[in-house]
Design a protein around this motif. Structure first.
Motif, PDB file in Angstrom:
ATOM      1  N   ARG A   8      78.735  -2.908  42.369  1.00  0.00           N
ATOM      2  CA  ARG A   8      79.328  -1.633  42.749  1.00  0.00           C
ATOM      3  C   ARG A   8      78.294  -0.499  42.760  1.00  0.00           C
ATOM      4  O   ARG A   8      78.546   0.582  43.279  1.00  0.00           O
ATOM      5  CB  ARG A   8      80.480  -1.269  41.793  1.00  0.00           C
ATOM      6  CG  ARG A   8      80.030  -0.935  40.404  1.00  0.00           C
ATOM      7  CD  ARG A   8      81.204  -0.735  39.469  1.00  0.00           C
ATOM      8  NE  ARG A   8      82.031   0.379  39.867  1.00  0.00           N
ATOM      9  CZ  ARG A   8      81.817   1.636  39.539  1.00  0.00           C
ATOM     10  NH1 ARG A   8      80.774   1.929  38.799  1.00  0.00           N
ATOM     11  NH2 ARG A   8      82.619   2.593  39.934  1.00  0.00           N
ATOM     12  N   THR A   9      77.120  -0.750  42.166  1.00  0.00           N
ATOM     13  CA  THR A   9      76.056   0.257  42.164  1.00  0.00           C
ATOM     14  C   THR A   9      75.048   0.015  43.295  1.00  0.00           C
ATOM     15  O   THR A   9      74.003   0.635  43.328  1.00  0.00           O
ATOM     16  CB  THR A   9      75.304   0.230  40.820  1.00  0.00           C
ATOM     17  OG1 THR A   9      74.864  -1.105  40.569  1.00  0.00           O
ATOM     18  CG2 THR A   9      76.184   0.680  39.686  1.00  0.00           C
ATOM     19  N   ASP A  10      75.389  -0.928  44.218  1.00  0.00           N
ATOM     20  CA  ASP A  10      74.524  -1.248  45.351  1.00  0.00           C
ATOM     21  C   ASP A  10      73.184  -1.838  44.919  1.00  0.00           C
ATOM     22  O   ASP A  10      72.196  -1.740  45.631  1.00  0.00           O
ATOM     23  CB  ASP A  10      74.273  -0.015  46.227  1.00  0.00           C
ATOM     24  CG  ASP A  10      75.530   0.434  46.954  1.00  0.00           C
ATOM     25  OD1 ASP A  10      76.381  -0.441  47.225  1.00  0.00           O
ATOM     26  OD2 ASP A  10      75.654   1.639  47.222  1.00  0.00           O
ATOM     27  N   ALA A  11      73.138  -2.424  43.737  1.00  0.00           N
ATOM     28  CA  ALA A  11      71.923  -3.115  43.294  1.00  0.00           C
ATOM     29  C   ALA A  11      72.143  -4.612  43.440  1.00  0.00           C
ATOM     30  O   ALA A  11      73.239  -5.119  43.244  1.00  0.00           O
ATOM     31  CB  ALA A  11      71.612  -2.775  41.840  1.00  0.00           C
ATOM     32  N   ASP A  12      71.103  -5.343  43.830  1.00  0.00           N
ATOM     33  CA  ASP A  12      71.232  -6.781  43.988  1.00  0.00           C
ATOM     34  C   ASP A  12      71.556  -7.450  42.666  1.00  0.00           C
ATOM     35  O   ASP A  12      71.060  -7.054  41.614  1.00  0.00           O
ATOM     36  CB  ASP A  12      69.923  -7.365  44.540  1.00  0.00           C
ATOM     37  CG  ASP A  12      69.741  -7.073  46.015  1.00  0.00           C
ATOM     38  OD1 ASP A  12      70.759  -6.902  46.699  1.00  0.00           O
ATOM     39  OD2 ASP A  12      68.591  -7.006  46.466  1.00  0.00           O
ATOM     40  N   LEU A  13      72.395  -8.471  42.723  1.00  0.00           N
ATOM     41  CA  LEU A  13      72.639  -9.357  41.590  1.00  0.00           C
ATOM     42  C   LEU A  13      72.059 -10.707  41.977  1.00  0.00           C
ATOM     43  O   LEU A  13      72.590 -11.389  42.850  1.00  0.00           O
ATOM     44  CB  LEU A  13      74.135  -9.489  41.296  1.00  0.00           C
ATOM     45  CG  LEU A  13      74.868  -8.269  40.756  1.00  0.00           C
ATOM     46  CD1 LEU A  13      76.350  -8.599  40.576  1.00  0.00           C
ATOM     47  CD2 LEU A  13      74.274  -7.834  39.431  1.00  0.00           C
ATOM     48  N   GLU A  14      70.954 -11.057  41.359  1.00  0.00           N
ATOM     49  CA  GLU A  14      70.316 -12.326  41.685  1.00  0.00           C
ATOM     50  C   GLU A  14      70.611 -13.356  40.599  1.00  0.00           C
ATOM     51  O   GLU A  14      70.713 -13.018  39.417  1.00  0.00           O
ATOM     52  CB  GLU A  14      68.805 -12.145  41.825  1.00  0.00           C
ATOM     53  CG  GLU A  14      68.400 -11.319  43.028  1.00  0.00           C
ATOM     54  CD  GLU A  14      66.897 -11.289  43.226  1.00  0.00           C
ATOM     55  OE1 GLU A  14      66.185 -11.982  42.447  1.00  0.00           O
ATOM     56  OE2 GLU A  14      66.431 -10.583  44.141  1.00  0.00           O
ATOM     57  N   PHE A  15      70.713 -14.609  41.025  1.00  0.00           N
ATOM     58  CA  PHE A  15      70.916 -15.720  40.100  1.00  0.00           C
ATOM     59  C   PHE A  15      69.813 -16.732  40.384  1.00  0.00           C
ATOM     60  O   PHE A  15      69.926 -17.559  41.284  1.00  0.00           O
ATOM     61  CB  PHE A  15      72.308 -16.327  40.282  1.00  0.00           C
ATOM     62  CG  PHE A  15      73.418 -15.336  40.017  1.00  0.00           C
ATOM     63  CD1 PHE A  15      73.847 -15.092  38.727  1.00  0.00           C
ATOM     64  CD2 PHE A  15      73.995 -14.622  41.054  1.00  0.00           C
ATOM     65  CE1 PHE A  15      74.852 -14.163  38.469  1.00  0.00           C
ATOM     66  CE2 PHE A  15      74.992 -13.688  40.798  1.00  0.00           C
ATOM     67  CZ  PHE A  15      75.417 -13.462  39.512  1.00  0.00           C
ATOM     68  N   SER A  16      68.740 -16.591  39.632  1.00  0.00           N
ATOM     69  CA  SER A  16      67.540 -17.385  39.870  1.00  0.00           C
ATOM     70  C   SER A  16      66.948 -17.823  38.547  1.00  0.00           C
ATOM     71  O   SER A  16      67.415 -17.444  37.465  1.00  0.00           O
ATOM     72  CB  SER A  16      66.510 -16.547  40.637  1.00  0.00           C
ATOM     73  OG  SER A  16      66.135 -15.416  39.864  1.00  0.00           O
ATOM     74  N   ALA A  17      65.874 -18.614  38.626  1.00  0.00           N
ATOM     75  CA  ALA A  17      65.215 -19.092  37.409  1.00  0.00           C
ATOM     76  C   ALA A  17      64.650 -17.924  36.608  1.00  0.00           C
ATOM     77  O   ALA A  17      64.721 -17.911  35.375  1.00  0.00           O
ATOM     78  CB  ALA A  17      64.100 -20.073  37.778  1.00  0.00           C
ATOM     79  N   SER A  18      64.104 -16.911  37.286  1.00  0.00           N
ATOM     80  CA  SER A  18      63.534 -15.774  36.564  1.00  0.00           C
ATOM     81  C   SER A  18      64.624 -14.948  35.883  1.00  0.00           C
ATOM     82  O   SER A  18      64.422 -14.423  34.787  1.00  0.00           O
ATOM     83  CB  SER A  18      62.715 -14.892  37.506  1.00  0.00           C
ATOM     84  OG  SER A  18      63.526 -14.352  38.534  1.00  0.00           O
ATOM     85  N   GLU A  19      65.796 -14.839  36.509  1.00  0.00           N
ATOM     86  CA  GLU A  19      66.909 -14.131  35.867  1.00  0.00           C
ATOM     87  C   GLU A  19      67.385 -14.906  34.634  1.00  0.00           C
ATOM     88  O   GLU A  19      67.752 -14.314  33.617  1.00  0.00           O
ATOM     89  CB  GLU A  19      68.066 -13.947  36.851  1.00  0.00           C
ATOM     90  CG  GLU A  19      67.753 -13.052  38.034  1.00  0.00           C
ATOM     91  CD  GLU A  19      67.438 -11.623  37.631  1.00  0.00           C
ATOM     92  OE1 GLU A  19      68.165 -11.045  36.811  1.00  0.00           O
ATOM     93  OE2 GLU A  19      66.440 -11.078  38.145  1.00  0.00           O
ATOM     94  N   LEU A  20      67.378 -16.233  34.740  1.00  0.00           N
ATOM     95  CA  LEU A  20      67.807 -17.054  33.610  1.00  0.00           C
ATOM     96  C   LEU A  20      66.834 -16.936  32.446  1.00  0.00           C
ATOM     97  O   LEU A  20      67.246 -16.742  31.295  1.00  0.00           O
ATOM     98  CB  LEU A  20      67.936 -18.520  34.037  1.00  0.00           C
ATOM     99  CG  LEU A  20      68.358 -19.508  32.950  1.00  0.00           C
ATOM    100  CD1 LEU A  20      69.716 -19.140  32.369  1.00  0.00           C
ATOM    101  CD2 LEU A  20      68.379 -20.930  33.499  1.00  0.00           C
ATOM    102  N   THR A  21      65.530 -17.026  32.718  1.00  0.00           N
ATOM    103  CA  THR A  21      64.558 -16.889  31.636  1.00  0.00           C
ATOM    104  C   THR A  21      64.567 -15.461  31.095  1.00  0.00           C
ATOM    105  O   THR A  21      64.382 -15.240  29.902  1.00  0.00           O
ATOM    106  CB  THR A  21      63.146 -17.246  32.115  1.00  0.00           C
ATOM    107  OG1 THR A  21      62.795 -16.423  33.238  1.00  0.00           O
ATOM    108  CG2 THR A  21      63.075 -18.709  32.529  1.00  0.00           C
TER     109      THR A  21
END
Length: 367
Positions: A8-21
């Motif tokens: 809702r803030t127009d920021a990307d939500l990524e689901f990746s290995a770097s987000e997990l670590t």
């Protein structure tokens, strides 16, 4: 491979290995503290983990940033060492939540920080660190060989460059030992209840703890975190907005079995250091906490080696003490930090905070 969505803030939500670590950067001190709290008080660990899981996801989606959701360390530390009962901890968390919501709404956060003074806040951090070290010694005395082995693991990991992750490794070893003793837990959903671990209990200790915690929260969780949002993520998030969200978190989570929670600059920096760049890290970590809540059985917790718990508290205490001294740049500030810390550990954290604030204001007026 990374998957991206819009918040809702127009920021990307990524689901990746770097987000997990990156998500792991916020759990380095969270999980050890929660296990220590559950092992030393009547708190329900599954309910606490649900609270952390839900609000990691909520604030990750709301802000579109990997904001930290951490225990309020002064209050949690005082509960672990026995200064606060669970009822007093719950009352202090509700009081802190109400104050944070109010001052955030009125725009008072910056003014409060200027009155209290950062050296006084850092002294409270040191006091809690010293109290945690004392509790660590008491827990380790029962089984010195295990404690020494745990400290050796921490030392080797630190030498190898994994000082921040050492607490999680020791926690994992303790968990393996507990499962070997108690057996694999049967997954179960925490039963919804209103104050499942006991009703709030307002007392002088609860009020003193609240005042001391608010000094830390305003400085570290609101103002410092707002600055880091700009420095690391080029995002304008106000300290008053963070104060309001922390207030909502405490007031909503504690009645359902949660504990006092806040944002934190250290957790945010940890997430960034490990690769998190979006609120996707919060979603991933929140799901992990919710999954862990399903297997956080009391039998496993009871079998957790107390000496290992002592090692965990040593690691957390050293990290907290380091955070207290890192910003110190002159002799007067150092004297404040050490003085407030020692008085807080020997006498009372609330008394140390009050005296420190009075002396700080008095000296500033003389100048």
């Amino acid at each position: 491979m990374a998957y991206s969505f819009r918040s809702r803030t127009d920021a990307d939500l990524e689901f990746s290995a770097s987000e997990l670590t990156g998500a792991l950067g916020d759990s380095v001190t969270v999980l050890p503290l929660l296990v220590a709290l559950a092992a030393t008080t009547s708190v329900s660990l599954p309910h606490v983990l649900v609270g952390f899981g839900v609000f990691q996801i909520v604030w990750g989606l709301y802000y579109g940033l990997p904001l930290s959701v951490e225990p309020m360390k002064a209050l949690i530390g005082l509960a672990i060492v026995g200064t606060l009962t669970y009822g007093e901890l719950a009352a202090a968390g509700l009081l802190a939540g109400g104050v944070l919501l109010l001052v955030g709404h009125l725009g008072f956060v910056g003014r409060i920080q200027r009155v209290v003074g950062e050296p006084v806040v850092r002294g409270v951090q040191l006091a809690v660190a010293l109290l945690l070290l004392e509790a660590a010694v008491d827990l380790s005395i029962g089984n010195p060989p295990i404690a020494v082995a745990g400290l050796a693991v921490v030392g080797l990991l630190a030498l190898a460059g994994y000082r921040g992750e050492s607490a999680l490794v020791v926690l994992g070893l303790g968990g393996i030992a507990a499962v070997a003793t108690a057996g694999l837990p049967t997954p179960g959903i925490p039963e919804p209840a209103f104050f499942p671990a006991g009703a709030p209990s307002v007392s002088a200790a609860a009020i003193e703890g609240t005042v001391a915690q608010l000094g830390m929260t305003v400085g570290n969780a609101a103002i410092a975190t707002a600055l880091l949002c700009g420095d690391l993520y080029d995002r304008d998030v106000s300290a008053d907005a963070l104060s309001r969200s922390m207030g909502v978190t405490c007031l909503a989570a504690i009645p359902l079995g949660g504990v006092p929670m806040c944002h934190g600059s250290g957790g945010l920096a940890g997430k960034y250091a490990f690769g998190a760049r979006t609120g996707g890290a919060n979603v991933l970590l929140g799901v992990g906490y919710l999954a862990l809540a399903l297997v956080a059985a009391g039998a496993v917790l009871s079998a957790f080696p107390m000496a290992i718990l002592g090692v965990l508290l040593v690691v957390v205490a050293l990290q907290l003490a380091r955070a207290a001294f890192d910003p110190v740049s002159d002799g007067r500030s150092l004297a404040f930090v050490v003085g407030v810390g020692v008085v807080g550990a020997v006498v009372n954290v609330g008394v140390a905070f009050g005296l420190g604030a009075v002396v700080y204001v008095g000296l500033r007026r003389r100048r």
